[in-house]
Design an enzyme around this catalytic site. Sequence first.
Site, PDB file in Angstrom:
ATOM      1  N   CYS A 153       0.973  -1.196  -0.120  1.00 28.27           N
ATOM      2  CA  CYS A 153       0.005  -0.180  -0.088  1.00 28.27           C
ATOM      3  C   CYS A 153       1.087   1.288   0.038  1.00 28.27           C
ATOM      4  CB  CYS A 153      -1.167  -0.004   1.073  1.00 28.27           C
ATOM      5  SG  CYS A 153      -0.180  -0.102   2.787  1.00 28.27           S
TER       6      CYS A 153
HETATM    7  C1  RB5 Z   1      -3.667   5.456   0.483  1.00 26.98           C
HETATM    8  O1  RB5 Z   1      -5.195   5.043   0.777  1.00 26.98           O
HETATM    9  C2  RB5 Z   1      -2.825   5.084   1.631  1.00 26.98           C
HETATM   10  O2  RB5 Z   1      -3.523   5.548   2.866  1.00 26.98           O
HETATM   11  C3  RB5 Z   1      -2.843   3.662   2.060  1.00 26.98           C
HETATM   12  O3  RB5 Z   1      -2.481   2.960   0.916  1.00 26.98           O
HETATM   13  C4  RB5 Z   1      -1.959   3.091   2.881  1.00 26.98           C
HETATM   14  O4  RB5 Z   1      -0.686   3.680   2.952  1.00 26.98           O
HETATM   15  C5  RB5 Z   1      -2.394   2.943   4.446  1.00 26.98           C
HETATM   16  O5  RB5 Z   1      -1.803   2.498   5.438  1.00 26.98           O
END
Ligand code: RB5
Length: 154
Positions: free
Chosen positions: A72
Site C-alpha cells: 500500500c
Molecule cells: C492510501 O489510501 C494510503 O493511505 C494507503 O495505501 C496506506 O498507506 C495505508 O496504510
Amino acid sequence: MGLRIIVGADEAGVDYKETVKADLEADPRVDEVIDIGVNRGSDDFDRPYPLVGTAAGEKIAAGEADRAVLFCGTGLGVAIAANKVKGIRAVTAHDSFSVERSILSNDAHVLTMGQRVVGLELARRLVAEWVGYTFDTASASAQKVAVLNDYEGC
Ligand code: RB5
C-alpha cells in the site's frame, strides 16, 4: 515443493504489486502466484487497504496459500489489516535484516511494503531474499511464536 504466494495491493501499491508478481512468476522457488488485486482498469481498483489485507490473511488461514506480499502507500495499513485475521502474523519491513528475521524469528506469513516509502529495486530484492528463507520449527524462535499462537488459541 515451492511456495504459494499471494500478491496484493491497494491503489497506492498496485505498481509495485505488478512488478513483484512478474518476478515471483519467474521464480523457480515459487509454485503459484495468487493475485488478489487490485488491478488497474478493474472494478476492484477502489478496494481499500483493509479489505486487501484481510483477504490475504483469510486465504492463508484457510490453507489456500503459504505467504503473502502486500503493498500500500506505506505498507502499514495492509499489515494492520492482515494481522486482524486470527493466527496470521504480518510485518512491514523495508530492510534486509528485518525481512530475514520476519521469517527466521517470527515465522510471519505476510510481508508488506510501502510503494511511497521504498524504491522499487530494493523492494524487488527484498522479496527475492524473503522467498529464500524458511522457518526452522525446531528453533528457539518456534517456542516464542507458539506463545503468540497460544494467546490467539490457534
Ligand atoms: C492510501 O489510501 C494510503 O493511505 C494507503 O495505501 C496506506 O498507506 C495505508 O496504510
